[in-house]
Design a protein around this motif. Structure first.
Motif, PDB file in Angstrom:
ATOM      1  N   LEU A 294       0.793  -1.237   0.000  1.00 34.23           N
ATOM      2  CA  LEU A 294       0.000   0.000   0.000  1.00 34.23           C
ATOM      3  C   LEU A 294       0.822   1.283   0.000  1.00 34.23           C
ATOM      4  CD1 LEU A 294      -0.009   1.278   3.096  1.00 34.23           C
ATOM      5  CD2 LEU A 294      -1.801  -0.384   3.456  1.00 34.23           C
ATOM      6  N   ASN A 295       2.133   1.198   0.196  1.00 31.79           N
ATOM      7  CA  ASN A 295       2.962   2.393   0.112  1.00 31.79           C
ATOM      8  C   ASN A 295       3.464   2.674  -1.299  1.00 31.79           C
ATOM      9  OD1 ASN A 295       3.768   3.444   3.097  1.00 31.79           O
ATOM     10  ND2 ASN A 295       3.450   1.233   3.106  1.00 31.79           N
ATOM     11  N   ARG A 312       6.994   2.925 -13.466  1.00 30.52           N
ATOM     12  CA  ARG A 312       7.969   3.210 -12.431  1.00 30.52           C
ATOM     13  C   ARG A 312       7.296   3.186 -11.064  1.00 30.52           C
ATOM     14  NH1 ARG A 312       7.886   8.812 -11.137  1.00 30.52           N
ATOM     15  NH2 ARG A 312       6.847  10.142 -12.690  1.00 30.52           N
ATOM     16  N   ARG A 313       8.049   2.777 -10.078  1.00 37.70           N
ATOM     17  CA  ARG A 313       7.554   2.625  -8.713  1.00 37.70           C
ATOM     18  C   ARG A 313       7.729   3.928  -7.955  1.00 37.70           C
ATOM     19  NH1 ARG A 313      10.908   1.347  -4.346  1.00 37.70           N
ATOM     20  NH2 ARG A 313       9.905   0.434  -2.499  1.00 37.70           N
ATOM     21  N   ILE A 314       6.610   4.453  -7.449  1.00 37.41           N
ATOM     22  CA  ILE A 314       6.658   5.623  -6.580  1.00 37.41           C
ATOM     23  C   ILE A 314       6.434   5.130  -5.153  1.00 37.41           C
ATOM     24  CG2 ILE A 314       5.656   7.858  -6.016  1.00 37.41           C
ATOM     25  CD1 ILE A 314       4.569   7.985  -8.880  1.00 37.41           C
ATOM     26  N   LEU A 315       7.421   5.340  -4.282  1.00 35.89           N
ATOM     27  CA  LEU A 315       7.254   5.006  -2.878  1.00 35.89           C
ATOM     28  C   LEU A 315       6.586   6.198  -2.202  1.00 35.89           C
ATOM     29  CD1 LEU A 315       7.786   2.865  -0.705  1.00 35.89           C
ATOM     30  CD2 LEU A 315       9.977   3.997  -0.245  1.00 35.89           C
ATOM     31  N   VAL A 316       5.321   6.036  -1.832  1.00 31.73           N
ATOM     32  CA  VAL A 316       4.490   7.181  -1.425  1.00 31.73           C
ATOM     33  C   VAL A 316       4.603   7.396   0.085  1.00 31.73           C
ATOM     34  CG1 VAL A 316       2.211   8.232  -1.607  1.00 31.73           C
ATOM     35  CG2 VAL A 316       2.955   6.592  -3.330  1.00 31.73           C
ATOM     36  N   ASN A 317       5.746   7.936   0.504  1.00 28.66           N
ATOM     37  CA  ASN A 317       5.879   8.342   1.917  1.00 28.66           C
ATOM     38  C   ASN A 317       6.820   9.528   2.083  1.00 28.66           C
ATOM     39  OD1 ASN A 317       8.349   7.093   1.548  1.00 28.66           O
ATOM     40  ND2 ASN A 317       7.794   5.263   2.729  1.00 28.66           N
ATOM     41  N   GLU A 318       6.904  10.363   1.052  1.00 27.48           N
ATOM     42  CA  GLU A 318       7.609  11.626   1.161  1.00 27.48           C
ATOM     43  C   GLU A 318       6.703  12.660   1.848  1.00 27.48           C
ATOM     44  OE1 GLU A 318      10.702  12.396   0.350  1.00 27.48           O
ATOM     45  OE2 GLU A 318      11.215  10.439  -0.531  1.00 27.48           O
ATOM     46  N   PRO A 319       7.266  13.658   2.499  1.00 25.84           N
ATOM     47  CA  PRO A 319       6.435  14.675   3.159  1.00 25.84           C
ATOM     48  C   PRO A 319       5.463  15.379   2.210  1.00 25.84           C
ATOM     49  CG  PRO A 319       8.709  14.836   3.890  1.00 25.84           C
ATOM     50  CD  PRO A 319       8.696  13.839   2.767  1.00 25.84           C
ATOM     51  N   ALA A 326       2.869  13.654   8.548  1.00 26.79           N
ATOM     52  CA  ALA A 326       2.541  13.507   9.964  1.00 26.79           C
ATOM     53  C   ALA A 326       3.238  12.323  10.610  1.00 26.79           C
ATOM     54  CB  ALA A 326       1.030  13.352  10.131  1.00 26.79           C
ATOM     55  N   TRP A 327       3.777  11.406   9.808  1.00 24.49           N
ATOM     56  CA  TRP A 327       4.252  10.151  10.352  1.00 24.49           C
ATOM     57  C   TRP A 327       5.761  10.112  10.483  1.00 24.49           C
ATOM     58  CZ3 TRP A 327       0.752   7.602  12.875  1.00 24.49           C
ATOM     59  CH2 TRP A 327      -0.592   7.749  12.493  1.00 24.49           C
ATOM     60  N   HIS A 332      10.252   5.286   5.580  1.00 27.61           N
ATOM     61  CA  HIS A 332       9.711   4.494   6.685  1.00 27.61           C
ATOM     62  C   HIS A 332       8.216   4.321   6.434  1.00 27.61           C
ATOM     63  CE1 HIS A 332      13.486   6.016   8.211  1.00 27.61           C
ATOM     64  NE2 HIS A 332      13.454   5.087   9.163  1.00 27.61           N
ATOM     65  N   ILE A 333       7.830   3.141   6.034  1.00 27.68           N
ATOM     66  CA  ILE A 333       6.483   2.913   5.520  1.00 27.68           C
ATOM     67  C   ILE A 333       5.437   2.917   6.622  1.00 27.68           C
ATOM     68  CG2 ILE A 333       7.357   1.645   3.532  1.00 27.68           C
ATOM     69  CD1 ILE A 333       6.608  -0.943   4.925  1.00 27.68           C
TER      70      ILE A 333
END
Length: 410
Positions: A294-295, A312-319, A326-327, A332-333
């Protein structure tokens, strides 16, 4: 916090909002976890976890202590009449949704209710009407399609709205689980039509249908559906009982803007634990997503030269991504449970701002129309039109019933 999310600050005056949650099992636990953590990561109006409601006094008291609620109760009617309760979070089975939600709205309580909105289209219509009347008095309501709050799916919606896919042409959505693959899995309320409304259709296909409409910004108008029950009897307390809901569902959907979509849902897909796969294909690009990762969001930009194209793979946990700031630091997933925290955050912010939260009960009603159309199509082997407005209209294509029981009997 992503710039796409509105800022939400704590209320500056007044007492904390009092929250009551009804139901303490699977969804009650997930929602309780969100209530317990949302204030630690997001700026939200002050609230208190006042009371957790359930039918078993001993069990609900234990759960209340474990999940951070100040007290427990067994009578939801008395709880919603209390002056110190401002928000009612309904995590009870579907057959209870309409009675509780309508009573709470009429009592002036803000209401969050788990999906699907109701067990029947008639109940959903009554709930949407009650929500509209309550909204005139400043009372908010929202249905819990929590996957709208997956950061990767929220990003997907942003990319689609920005035109990065061009004209969306078709969508594929498949929600597959296997927790009912074993024929010895016992009966539960989720396998009885009178308590669950439907099986895989309402339980998990509703998520897929909501995502199709939410991501594309279009509304389903036409449905062709099929339902199957593979295990017709399961062990209950007094012996074998008939399963009265579907194990799996399929539908082909037509939407207002010309998008075509397919939906598949199964709770007997052996080896699939909780896989919601979504593929969106447009004239300028495509997106792919799987809830079991899910990330991550897959994105293909078809405007690039052919020799450079590829997902292409986007790792969706950038600010810069929705909710992610908030996390934890980037890389860090986060997990499934965070979607409920985001949902509570957005609901509290809507209560503070006075803006209608999304998805609304009207959105829930539209999904319920699609669920009803799938059942109608499967029952009559027909194409169902007028789904966006009702009443449903049938175009007969066969006289053979589609809601077949095709599987194991003992």
């Amino acid at each position: 916090m992503s710039a796409s999310l509105p800022l939400c600050r704590p209320l500056s005056t007044g007492r904390p909002l009092g929250v009551a949650a009804i139901g303490y099992a699977f969804m009650g636990k997930a929602h309780s976890n969100a209530w317990r953590n949302v204030g630690s990561f997001f700026d939200v109006p002050a609230f208190e976890q006042r009371v957790l409601v359930g039918r078993d006094a001993v069990a609900v008291a234990f759960a209340a202590g474990k999940y951070g609620w100040a007290e427990s109760a067994t009578d939801w009617r008395s709880v919603i009449s209390r002056d110190d309760i401002d928000i009612v979070d309904i995590c009870a089975p579907g057959w209870m949704h309409a009675d509780i939600a309508i009573a709470a709205l009429e009592a002036g309580k803000h209401v969050l209710v788990e999906k699907p909105l109701a067990n029947t289209l008639g109940e959903a219509e009554l709930m949407a009407t009650a929500a509209a009347l309550a909204r005139e008095r400043g009372v908010q309501s929202m249905v819990g399609f929590n996957y709208r709050r997956v950061p990767a799916l929220a990003l997907a919606r942003e990319l689609i709205a920005e035109g990065r896919l061009g004209t969306v042409r078709h969508v594929r959505a498949a929600y597959l689980q296997d927790w009912l693959s074993d024929v010895e899995t016992p009966m539960s309320w989720r396998l009885r039509k009178e308590t669950a409304g439907s099986g895989a259709l309402g339980d998990i296909a509703s998520h897929a249908i909501d995502q199709i409409q939410h991501l594309t910004g279009q509304t389903v108008t036409e449905v062709t559906g099929t339902l199957r029950t593979y295990v017709a009897e399961r062990p209950g307390p007094s012996g074998l009982e008939n399963v009265t809901v579907d194990d799996a569902a399929w539908a082909t959907l037509g939407l207002t803007g010309g998008v075509s979509a397919s939906v598949e849902a199964s709770r007997v897909a052996t080896g699939r634990k909780n896989s919601l796969k979504i593929e969106i294909y447009g004239s300028l690009g495509s997106l792919t997503f799987d809830l079991e990762n899910l990330n991550e969001l897959g994105f293909l930009d078809a405007t690039l030269p052919v020799r450079e194209q590829g997902f292409r793979r986007i790792l969706v946990n950038e600010p810069e991504h929705p909710y992610a700031a908030a996390w934890w630091p980037q890389g860090h997933i986060i997990g499934w449970e965070h979607t409920f925290t985001h949902q509570i955050r957005d609901f509290l912010c809507a209560i503070r701002s006075g803006e209608a939260p999304s998805p609304s009960f009207d959105d829930g009603l539209q999904v319920q129309r699609v669920l009803a159309a799938v059942e109608e199509s499967a029952r009559n082997r027909s194409v169902v039109t007028g789904v966006e407005t009702g009443p449903l209209e049938l175009i007969q294509v066969s006289s053979t019933s589609g809601a077949e029981e095709v599987g194991t009997r003992r």
